[in-house]
Design an enzyme around this catalytic site. Structure first.
Site, PDB file in Angstrom:
ATOM      1  N   HIS A 164       2.635 -18.070 -26.419  1.00 51.71           N
ATOM      2  CA  HIS A 164       3.228 -18.392 -27.715  1.00 51.71           C
ATOM      3  C   HIS A 164       2.163 -19.003 -28.627  1.00 51.71           C
ATOM      4  O   HIS A 164       1.506 -19.967 -28.263  1.00 51.71           O
ATOM      5  CB  HIS A 164       4.376 -19.393 -27.544  1.00 51.71           C
ATOM      6  CG  HIS A 164       5.594 -18.786 -26.905  1.00 51.71           C
ATOM      7  ND1 HIS A 164       5.933 -19.005 -25.598  1.00 51.71           N
ATOM      8  CD2 HIS A 164       6.536 -17.960 -27.405  1.00 51.71           C
ATOM      9  CE1 HIS A 164       7.045 -18.347 -25.310  1.00 51.71           C
ATOM     10  NE2 HIS A 164       7.422 -17.694 -26.392  1.00 51.71           N
ATOM     11  N   LYS A 202       1.909  -8.880 -26.968  1.00 48.97           N
ATOM     12  CA  LYS A 202       2.720  -8.688 -28.177  1.00 48.97           C
ATOM     13  C   LYS A 202       2.017  -9.220 -29.413  1.00 48.97           C
ATOM     14  O   LYS A 202       2.072  -8.613 -30.486  1.00 48.97           O
ATOM     15  CB  LYS A 202       4.072  -9.373 -27.995  1.00 48.97           C
ATOM     16  CG  LYS A 202       5.017  -9.204 -29.172  1.00 48.97           C
ATOM     17  CD  LYS A 202       6.332  -9.904 -28.917  1.00 48.97           C
ATOM     18  CE  LYS A 202       7.269  -9.770 -30.119  1.00 48.97           C
ATOM     19  NZ  LYS A 202       8.555 -10.463 -29.895  1.00 48.97           N
ATOM     20  N   TYR A 220      12.201 -21.016 -27.428  1.00 50.05           N
ATOM     21  CA  TYR A 220      12.331 -20.393 -26.117  1.00 50.05           C
ATOM     22  C   TYR A 220      12.587 -21.425 -25.023  1.00 50.05           C
ATOM     23  O   TYR A 220      12.818 -21.070 -23.879  1.00 50.05           O
ATOM     24  CB  TYR A 220      11.051 -19.627 -25.762  1.00 50.05           C
ATOM     25  CG  TYR A 220      10.999 -18.238 -26.309  1.00 50.05           C
ATOM     26  CD1 TYR A 220      11.268 -17.140 -25.513  1.00 50.05           C
ATOM     27  CD2 TYR A 220      10.691 -18.010 -27.641  1.00 50.05           C
ATOM     28  CE1 TYR A 220      11.225 -15.852 -26.012  1.00 50.05           C
ATOM     29  CE2 TYR A 220      10.635 -16.737 -28.156  1.00 50.05           C
ATOM     30  CZ  TYR A 220      10.902 -15.662 -27.334  1.00 50.05           C
ATOM     31  OH  TYR A 220      10.850 -14.396 -27.842  1.00 50.05           O
ATOM     32  N   ARG A 230       6.245 -11.089 -20.341  1.00 52.02           N
ATOM     33  CA  ARG A 230       7.187 -10.138 -20.925  1.00 52.02           C
ATOM     34  C   ARG A 230       7.292  -8.904 -20.036  1.00 52.02           C
ATOM     35  O   ARG A 230       6.366  -8.586 -19.278  1.00 52.02           O
ATOM     36  CB  ARG A 230       6.727  -9.730 -22.323  1.00 52.02           C
ATOM     37  CG  ARG A 230       6.602 -10.895 -23.304  1.00 52.02           C
ATOM     38  CD  ARG A 230       6.049 -10.401 -24.631  1.00 52.02           C
ATOM     39  NE  ARG A 230       5.926 -11.491 -25.601  1.00 52.02           N
ATOM     40  CZ  ARG A 230       4.834 -12.236 -25.763  1.00 52.02           C
ATOM     41  NH1 ARG A 230       3.768 -12.008 -25.006  1.00 52.02           N
ATOM     42  NH2 ARG A 230       4.792 -13.199 -26.666  1.00 52.02           N
ATOM     43  N   ARG A 262      12.136 -14.828 -19.113  1.00 55.00           N
ATOM     44  CA  ARG A 262      11.023 -15.497 -19.807  1.00 55.00           C
ATOM     45  C   ARG A 262      11.473 -16.855 -20.331  1.00 55.00           C
ATOM     46  O   ARG A 262      10.761 -17.851 -20.183  1.00 55.00           O
ATOM     47  CB  ARG A 262      10.523 -14.607 -20.946  1.00 55.00           C
ATOM     48  CG  ARG A 262       9.407 -15.209 -21.806  1.00 55.00           C
ATOM     49  CD  ARG A 262       8.812 -14.116 -22.689  1.00 55.00           C
ATOM     50  NE  ARG A 262       7.975 -14.628 -23.760  1.00 55.00           N
ATOM     51  CZ  ARG A 262       6.701 -14.950 -23.636  1.00 55.00           C
ATOM     52  NH1 ARG A 262       6.116 -14.874 -22.463  1.00 55.00           N
ATOM     53  NH2 ARG A 262       5.993 -15.365 -24.677  1.00 55.00           N
ATOM     54  N   HIS A 305      14.739 -10.388 -20.767  1.00 57.17           N
ATOM     55  CA  HIS A 305      13.891 -11.330 -21.502  1.00 57.17           C
ATOM     56  C   HIS A 305      14.319 -12.777 -21.256  1.00 57.17           C
ATOM     57  O   HIS A 305      13.533 -13.701 -21.472  1.00 57.17           O
ATOM     58  CB  HIS A 305      13.938 -11.014 -22.999  1.00 57.17           C
ATOM     59  CG  HIS A 305      12.810 -11.618 -23.776  1.00 57.17           C
ATOM     60  ND1 HIS A 305      11.507 -11.176 -23.681  1.00 57.17           N
ATOM     61  CD2 HIS A 305      12.783 -12.654 -24.656  1.00 57.17           C
ATOM     62  CE1 HIS A 305      10.731 -11.899 -24.473  1.00 57.17           C
ATOM     63  NE2 HIS A 305      11.486 -12.801 -25.076  1.00 57.17           N
TER      64      HIS A 305
END
Length: 354
Positions: free
Chosen positions: A325, A231, A334, A206, A302, A299
């Protein structure tokens, strides 16, 4: 019994003093309204269910959000803090003048629908943005009920329908876009921009994880980055391929780095003489406009990186270990595989059987 007093301005003030309860008072335009409120309040006191609502009636949402941003938001991560400040501005713009007591489910549902209608007008507002605004409002009510003692009995946000989260973004880089993007960031006056974009594209990290990276987190001998402040609050170790390793080496050997600065990507000193992470958001926005890639977000690098890891044949567990994740379902959102790449893999499997 309640005491009713006519004020010099012509209104009626009702005052209730009852053993075991704090003094309650309220002013009304008519004597009838004051009497009705007094009877209702005394009845609630007798039944033991009275809640003093004056706090929620006096406190506007704007005042409540300012208190929330002052007391609660600073306990969260910097990226979350910035997001909540932005969302609070929208809530204040639309609902700030309402008292907490007046904010009904109907009013909040109207806010939801109005915000969702802006998506069609401006084309850049997602369902998830509105969901997050409602989530902030809901948590504010929870804090106000549990900690502030303002006399609220329920959270009205819980009684409305939330917008569906929508499908995950599937924006991928075309080979031409990637070439133009890499050439542009490498040609920028500050070489840190090029190194940051390359690391994002190769590792799936990120933006906040890259910009806050410090030298002690870098292990070039083992070719890994050790992240602690992520995060989802889970530490992870990110492996570096050849391209990412070269970018990190260049950043670590930056000749203009101050000797006392531990940041890998550093900005100019602020008014307090402290250096903070290199802020590249504005530069990124200008650059992608110049490249005619307005719809491409940082983003999305990513997204691209994670999709490439899957396309390279790594398992879901291996990819999640790199990307961080926690949920396989989130990882799936994603990951967007190019159909043409899958065709090539299917053909190779067929040749292997043949």
């Amino acid at each position: 019994m309640a005491t009713l007093v006519k004020t010099p301005s012509g209104t009626w003030k009702a005052v209730i003093r009852k053993n075991g309860w704090p003094t309650a008072s309220k002013t009304f335009r008519t004597k009838r309204d004051a009497e009705d409120w007094s009877r209702r309040t005394e009845d609630e006191m007798v039944r033991g269910v009275y809640i003093q609502r004056s706090g929620s009636e006096r406190m506007t949402l704007e005042a409540a959000l300012k208190r929330y941003l002052s007391d609660v938001t600073p306990t969260k991560k910097p990226t979350t803090q910035r997001g909540e400040i932005s969302k609070a501005k929208k809530l204040i713009e639309h609902l700030g003048k309402y008292s907490l007591a007046a904010l009904s489910a109907e009013i909040i549902a109207g806010f939801r629908d109005k915000r969702l209608s802006e998506s069609g007008h401006k084309g850049n507002l997602s369902n998830n943005t509105v969901r997050l605004e409602l989530a902030l409002l809901s948590h504010l009510f929870t804090v106000a009920i549990q900690e502030w003692g303002v006399g609220l009995t329920f959270n009205p946000v819980l009684n409305i329908r939330k917008p569906s989260p929508g499908e995950g973004r599937d924006r991928r880089l075309s080979p031409d876009e990637e070439l133009r993007l890499i050439n542009a960031v490498n040609a920028h006056s500050n070489p840190m921009l090029g190194w940051i974009v390359r690391i994002a594209l190769e590792t799936g990290m990120r933006a906040s994880e890259i910009s806050t990276l410090r030298r002690h987190q870098v292990d070039l001998e083992r070719r890994v980055l050790r992240l602690k402040d992520t995060k989802n609050d889970s530490a992870r170790t990110v492996p570096l391929n050849r391209f990412a390793t070269e970018a990190i080496k260049s950043a670590m050997n930056n000749p203009i780095r101050p000797i006392d600065c531990d940041l890998v990507f550093f900005g100019e000193p602020g008014r307090d003489k402290k250096r903070r992470p290199y802020a590249f958001t504005k530069v990124w926005g200008t650059l992608k406009t110049k490249l005619k890639m307005r719809d491409f977000r940082f983003h999305d690098l990513r997204h691209e990186a994670v999709s490439r890891l899957v396309e390279a044949g790594l398992s879901d567990q291996e990819v999640s270990a790199i990307s961080g994740h926690k949920s396989m379902q989130m990882l799936k959102r994603y990951t967007h595989l190019r159909a043409e790449d899958l065709v090539e893999r299917l053909d190779s499997l067929q040749r292997g059987r043949g």
